[in-house]
Design an enzyme around this catalytic site. Structure first.
Site, PDB file in Angstrom:
ATOM      1  N   PRO A 277      74.091 122.483 -16.347  1.00 24.69           N
ATOM      2  CA  PRO A 277      73.209 123.092 -15.332  1.00 24.69           C
ATOM      3  C   PRO A 277      72.034 123.886 -15.886  1.00 24.69           C
ATOM      4  O   PRO A 277      71.917 125.096 -15.685  1.00 24.69           O
ATOM      5  CB  PRO A 277      74.179 123.997 -14.561  1.00 24.69           C
ATOM      6  CG  PRO A 277      75.171 124.416 -15.593  1.00 24.69           C
ATOM      7  CD  PRO A 277      75.356 123.218 -16.487  1.00 24.69           C
ATOM      8  N   CYS A 278      71.099 123.189 -16.539  1.00 24.27           N
ATOM      9  CA  CYS A 278      69.921 123.894 -17.050  1.00 24.27           C
ATOM     10  C   CYS A 278      69.045 124.414 -15.920  1.00 24.27           C
ATOM     11  O   CYS A 278      68.193 125.282 -16.138  1.00 24.27           O
ATOM     12  CB  CYS A 278      69.129 123.002 -17.993  1.00 24.27           C
ATOM     13  SG  CYS A 278      68.645 121.407 -17.331  1.00 24.27           S
TER      14      CYS A 278
END
Length: 283
Positions: A247-248
């Site tokens: 989850p950047c």
């Protein structure tokens, strides 16, 4: 030809961009609906079906004040945050079920000649993706904004000599189940990634940021054990090979501003708001 889910997401992304650009003026439902060429009734219904909340509620999740509050809550210690959110029912975090295995040099040498890679295309709430897997796990997921052929070409650039089969396998199906929002029966998702030890450490640390949570680049660097390497951490975030699963999109500026994203700021805002709404509904 675009699917209905893609068309709906495109309208939602345009609406979110309009919300953000005109936030100070607090645009009305009628204004936003007109901007995306829908009736207010149809727009409200489509948006709530997608997000689980009304456009007005969603807008609150995109405010700088909300982001600062989330940063303050989750930024202190990412390694503990995931366990504070609860592990039962639909609120349990998918992040706890994503495991990373780094590829060995032998697996990716000679352009990945030793790899057999399955790939397929699928609709998600944020647009169509290409998802690819080895026998050990997901090795690639990316949005197909420039078309399926181009998306496959970018995958092949990473492993030019691998053997490819366009087929949906169980590894891909389980990973894509993440978008269904009900994670009670989610099996462990395995990622099989090509990256340096440093990059993999950053990606694993990202997995500790819970859905609905946010972190800053400085806090991420600190929790990855590289407090003085914020720039290198930023590069590792940008090189993330698996969109959404790693989850950047949960990394924002310390000011509370969302900042840039490989797949565009509108999609990043959509992901952040979607996860915030999911967290609220599960509370």
């Amino acid at each position: 030809m675009k699917t209905q889910q893609e068309l709906d997401y495109n309208r939602i992304a345009r609406a979110i961009s309009y919300f953000k650009e005109n936030y100070k003026n607090q645009p009305s439902l009628d204004e936003v609906a007109e901007h995306v060429s829908l009736s207010p009734f149809h727009f409200q219904r489509m948006f709530k079906d997608w997000a689980g909340v009304t456009p007005k509620q969603f807008l609150q999740y995109l405010s700088i004040e909300h982001a600062k509050g989330i940063l303050k809550h989750t930024g202190a210690n990412l390694l503990d945050t995931a366990y504070e959110t609860g592990l039962s029912g639909t609120s349990r975090l998918y992040d706890l079920f994503v495991k990373v295995e780094g590829m060995t040099p032998g697996e990716y040498k000679n352009g990945g000649a030793a790899l057999n890679i399955n790939y397929s295309f699928a609709d998600t709430p944020f647009g169509k993706v290409i998802v690819a897997s080895t026998h050990k796990g997901i090795c690639h997921m990316a949005f197909t904004d420039d078309g399926e052929e181009n998306a496959f070409g970018l995958l092949k650039q990473n492993f030019p000599n691998a053997r490819y089969s366009q087929v949906v396998d169980l590894i891909q199906q389980n990973a894509l189940y993440i978008f269904n929002q009900d994670w009670q029966h989610l099996d462990e998702i395995k990622l099989h990634l090509k990256g340096t030890d440093f990059q993999i450490k950053v990606w694993e640390t990202l997995l500790k940021v819970p859905a609905g949570g946010l972190t800053s680049y400085a806090a991420l660097a600190n929790n990855a054990g590289s407090a003085k390497a914020s720039r290198a951490v930023g590069s590792a975030v940008a090189s993330n090979p698996v969109a959404f699963l790693i989850p950047c999109h949960r990394v924002i500026r310390s000011t509370g501003e969302v900042g840039q994203y490989h797949w565009g700021p509108a999609r990043k805002n959509a992901m952040i708001g979607w996860e915030a709404a999911l967290k609220e509904s599960a509370a």
